[in-house]
Design an enzyme around this catalytic site. Structure first.
Site, PDB file in Angstrom:
ATOM      1  N   HIS A  18       0.944  -1.256   0.120  1.00 23.29           N
ATOM      2  CA  HIS A  18       0.026   0.001  -0.017  1.00 23.29           C
ATOM      3  C   HIS A  18       0.798   1.251   0.027  1.00 23.29           C
ATOM      4  CE1 HIS A  18       0.874  -1.501   4.291  1.00 23.29           C
ATOM      5  NE2 HIS A  18       0.729  -0.249   4.504  1.00 23.29           N
ATOM      6  N   CYS A  23     -22.732  23.734  21.438  1.00 22.72           N
ATOM      7  CA  CYS A  23     -22.980  24.219  23.110  1.00 22.72           C
ATOM      8  C   CYS A  23     -22.267  25.725  23.023  1.00 22.72           C
ATOM      9  CB  CYS A  23     -22.197  23.288  24.084  1.00 22.72           C
ATOM     10  SG  CYS A  23     -20.617  23.091  24.039  1.00 22.72           S
TER      11      CYS A  23
END
Length: 564
Positions: A67, A174
Site C-alpha cells: 500500500h 454548545c
C-alpha cells in the site's frame, strides 16, 4: 469504508504471472494505473517501495497487502490479484504469497488505508474464505465472496465516503464548544448505529465547524436534528424537516430524537421562521432558554479574550518586581509591562465582544456593529459587565424592530439597509440608550457592588468563594455553572480577581476528581473510562467542568463526589 466500495471487477487479476517480488509490484502497479486513478505511475510506485523498505507487507499465510499514500493518487482505490503458484514476497512467515491486494490512497486521505488494511486482515484470517478467493473462477465471484464475508462480519453498512444518502443529519453546538458539542454528537451517532440508521453529525466546536454538512447531503436527508444552545447557520435547511432542541437533549434524549426524526411527522422549516401547516414538531423554546442561548453566544465569543488576556496579565505580575514600585506592580519591568499591556488590550475587547455577539444572536449580522458600539459605550461609561450585557440584548432587539419598520420601504432600497440604514439608526439609538438610560443607574449599581465587595472582610470573601465554587461543581457546565462563571467574569472586569479565582478552582474539582480516581482506583472503571480519565487532567486544569459529565451520566453518584 467497505472493501467492495473500493474494489471493482476490472481491478482484479485472477491469473497473475510473475516470478519475484519486484516483478509482482510492477505488475500490480500497472493494474492500478489502468484504473485511471493514478496520475503518475512512477511516483505511486515510489510510495509502494518506500513502504516496503520499512518492512515487508507480506503478512504471511499466503497474503500480501502492499500500500502507498501519494500525491499522484486521485482517489482511494483497491486492486486484487491471484498468483496460484505463489512467489517469494519476503513474507513474515517465509512462505510463498498467492493472494495480493494493493491499496492506493491520496496524500490527504487521512488513514483510510489503515481502515481497509484492518478489514482485509480481519476477514482474511478465515482460511476457508482465503482459499475460496484464490480459487475464484471469475472476478464477479471474487467480489461476491468478499461482499458476503463483509456482511457476515460487519453487517449491512452505508457507504459514508462515496454517496450522500444519510437518512438523518444533525448539528450539535454548545456555548463554549468544548464538551457538550461532542458528547451530543457521539450520543446521536451511537443511538443511530444501534437502530441501523445512517447519520452524519456536524459539530460546531470552539475550533470551528467540523464534519460540515454538504448541500447534496442536506437535499437527500429525511430530517435534520439541531441540538444546539447557540445559533447555527439555518438558511441551508430551508424547506427541510427540522427538529430544534437543546444540546442537553442531544446527549440524554438522543434515542427519542432519532425516533422522532424518522416517524415522518416533522414540520418543514422555512428560514423566515415560519412552519408549514401540520403538526409542529419543532420543540418550542421557552423565553428563558432563548435568553440563555443569546447570552451564551456572547460569553463563548468573549471567552478567548478573557482567558488569553487574563493569563498574560497574571504572567505580568509573576515576572514583575514588586519592590521597585508597589503602586505600579505589573508594569515595573519592561517584560512585565509588555505582558500587561498586551493582556490589557485583549481584556479591553471583552465587553464589546460580549455585547456584539449577544446582539448578533438576536438580530443577525446587522446587529453586530450596534452591539459592539453599545458594549464599548457601556465599558467607557462605567456600567461595565452588566451594562454591556444589557447593551447586547437592547441592540439585538433594536435591530429586530428596525427590520420591521424599514421593511415598509421600497424594494429598490433593500441593498442599502445593511450597509447604511441599520448601522446608522442602530448606532445612533443604542448610543442614546446606553448614554442616558443605562450607564447612569447601572454605573451607580456597579460602584455600590464594587465598594461592597472591597469592604468585605476575609470571612465574607471565603464564604462567597465557597458558594461560587460549589455552583461551578454542582451541575458540571449547566445553568448553575454558567451563572457562577458569568458572575466571576463580571467581578473580574471590576477588578475583583479573588472571586474569579474561586470560580476557576471550583470548576477544576469534578474533572480532576474523576482523573485522580481513574488513576488510583483503576479497578473501579472500564478501559474506556480510564482512557477518558486521562483527558480530564487537561480539562480539569483548564477548569472545564464538563469533562466529568460522561461519568456522571453512567453513575449518578459521581456529581456528589466532585463537590467534596
Amino acid at each position: 469504508m467497505k472493501i467492495i466500495d473500493l474494489l471493482k471487477s476490472d481491478c482484479i487479476n485472477l491469473n497473475l504471472k510473475t516470478v519475484n517480488k519486484n516483478q509482482c509490484i510492477d505488475n500490480l502497479v500497472d493494474l492500478m494505473y489502468k484504473t485511471g486513478n493514478i496520475k503518475d505511475k512512477e511516483i505511486y510506485k515510489k510510495s509502494i517501495l518506500e513502504r516496503e523498505a520499512l518492512s515487508t507487507t507480506g503478512i504471511g499465510d499466503g497474503i500480501a497487502i502492499p500500500h502507498g499514500k501519494s500525491s499522484s493518487v486521485k482517489q482511494a482505490t483497491l486492486i486484487a490479484a491471484v498468483c496460484r503458484d505463489g512467489i517469494d514476497y519476503d513474507s513474515l512467515d517465509g512462505q510463498p504469497s498467492k493472494l495480493f491486494f494493493m491499496i492506493a490512497v491520496p496524500e490527504n486521505g487521512d488513514n483510510l488505508h489503515l481502515e481497509v488494511l484492518a478489514r482485509l486482515s480481519t476477514i482474511l484470517m478465515d482460511n476457508d474464505f482465503k482459499e475460496s478467493l484464490i480459487n475464484s473462477r471469475s472476478n464477479d465471484e471474487f467480489l461476491r465472496l468478499i461482499d458476503k464475508k463483509e456482511k457476515e462480519k460487519y453487517g449491512q453498512e452505508k457507504n459514508e465516503y462515496s454517496n450522500s444518502n444519510y437518512r438523518i443529519l444533525a448539528v450539535t453546538a454548545c456555548p463554549t464548544g468544548i464538551a457538550h458539542t461532542y458528547m451530543a454528537a457521539e450520543a446521536l451517532e451511537e443511538k443511530a448505529k444501534e437502530k441501523g440508521i445512517s447519520i452524519k453529525v456536524e459539530t460546531n466546536g470552539s475550533g470551528g465547524a467540523k464534519n460540515v454538512l454538504k448541500a447534496q447531503e442536506i437535499r437527500n436527508a429525511e430530517c435534520i436534528i439541531i441540538a444546539a444552545d447557540k445559533n447555527v447557520d439555518m438558511a441551508r435547511f430551508d424547506g427541510k424537516k427540522v427538529i430544534k432542541t437543546s444540546v442537553s437533549n442531544g446527549i440524554h434524549k438522543a434515542s427519542n430524537l432519532i425516533d422522532e426524526a424518522i416517524n415522518g411527522k416533522i414540520s418543514v422549516y422555512h428560514h423566515d421562521g415560519q412552519v408549514s401547516s401540520g403538526e409542529d414538531s419543532m420543540q418550542n423554546e421557552s423565553i428563558g432558554h432563548q435568553i440563555y442561548k443569546h447570552l451564551m453566544n456572547g460569553v463563548s465569543h468573549m471567552l478567548p479574550f478573557v482567558i488569553g488576556g487574563g493569563i498574560l496579565i497574571a504572567l505580568a505580575f509573576l515576572f514583575d518586581d514588586y519592590s521597585i514600585d508597589p503602586s505600579n506592580f505589573g508594569m515595573n519591568t519592561p517584560f512585565a509591562a509588555f505582558l500587561k499591556t498586551v493582556g490589557g488590550q485583549a481584556f479591553g475587547f471583552m465587553l464589546p465582544i460580549l455585547a456584539g455577539y449577544i446582539a448578533m444572536s438576536i438580530g443577525d449580522r446587522p446587529a453586530l456593529a450596534v452591539g459592539f458600539v453599545g458594549g464599548a459605550l457601556a465599558n467607557a461609561g462605567g456600567s461595565g459587565f452588566l451594562g454591556a450585557l444589557l447593551a447586547g440584548f437592547v441592540a439585538g432587539y433594536l435591530i429586530v424592530l428596525l427590520k420591521k419598520i424599514l421593511n415598509k420601504l421600497p424594494q429598490s432600497l433593500e441593498g442599502i439597509k445593511p450597509v447604511l440604514l441599520y448601522p446608522f439608526f442602530g448606532i445612533l439609538i443604542i448610543g442614546a440608550i446606553i448614554t442616558f438610560l443605562i450607564n447612569p443607574p447601572v454605573g451607580a449599581l456597579n460602584t455600590m457592588l464594587s465598594n461592597g465587595l472591597n469592604s468585605m472582610g476575609n470571612t465574607s470573601k471565603i464564604l462567597l468563594g465557597v458558594v461560587l465554587g460549589g455552583m461551578m461543581s454542582v451541575d458540571m457546565g449547566g445553568p448553575v455553572n454558567k451563572a457562577a462563571y458569568v458572575f466571576g467574569t463580571a467581578s473580574l472586569a471590576s477588578g475583583n480577581f479573588e472571586i474569579m479565582a474561586a470560580v476557576m478552582a471550583g470548576g477544576m474539582v469534578p474533572p480532576l476528581a474523576i482523573a485522580l480516581c481513574t488513576t488510583f482506583f483503576k479497578n473501579r472503571f472500564t478501559e474506556k473510562e480510564r482512557q477518558s480519565g486521562l483527558t480530564n487532567y487537561i480539562m480539569g486544569l483548564s477548569f472545564i467542568s464538563e469533562g466529568a459529565i460522561p461519568f456522571a451520566a453512567s453513575d449518578p453518584c459521581v456529581p456528589s463526589m466532585g463537590t467534596y
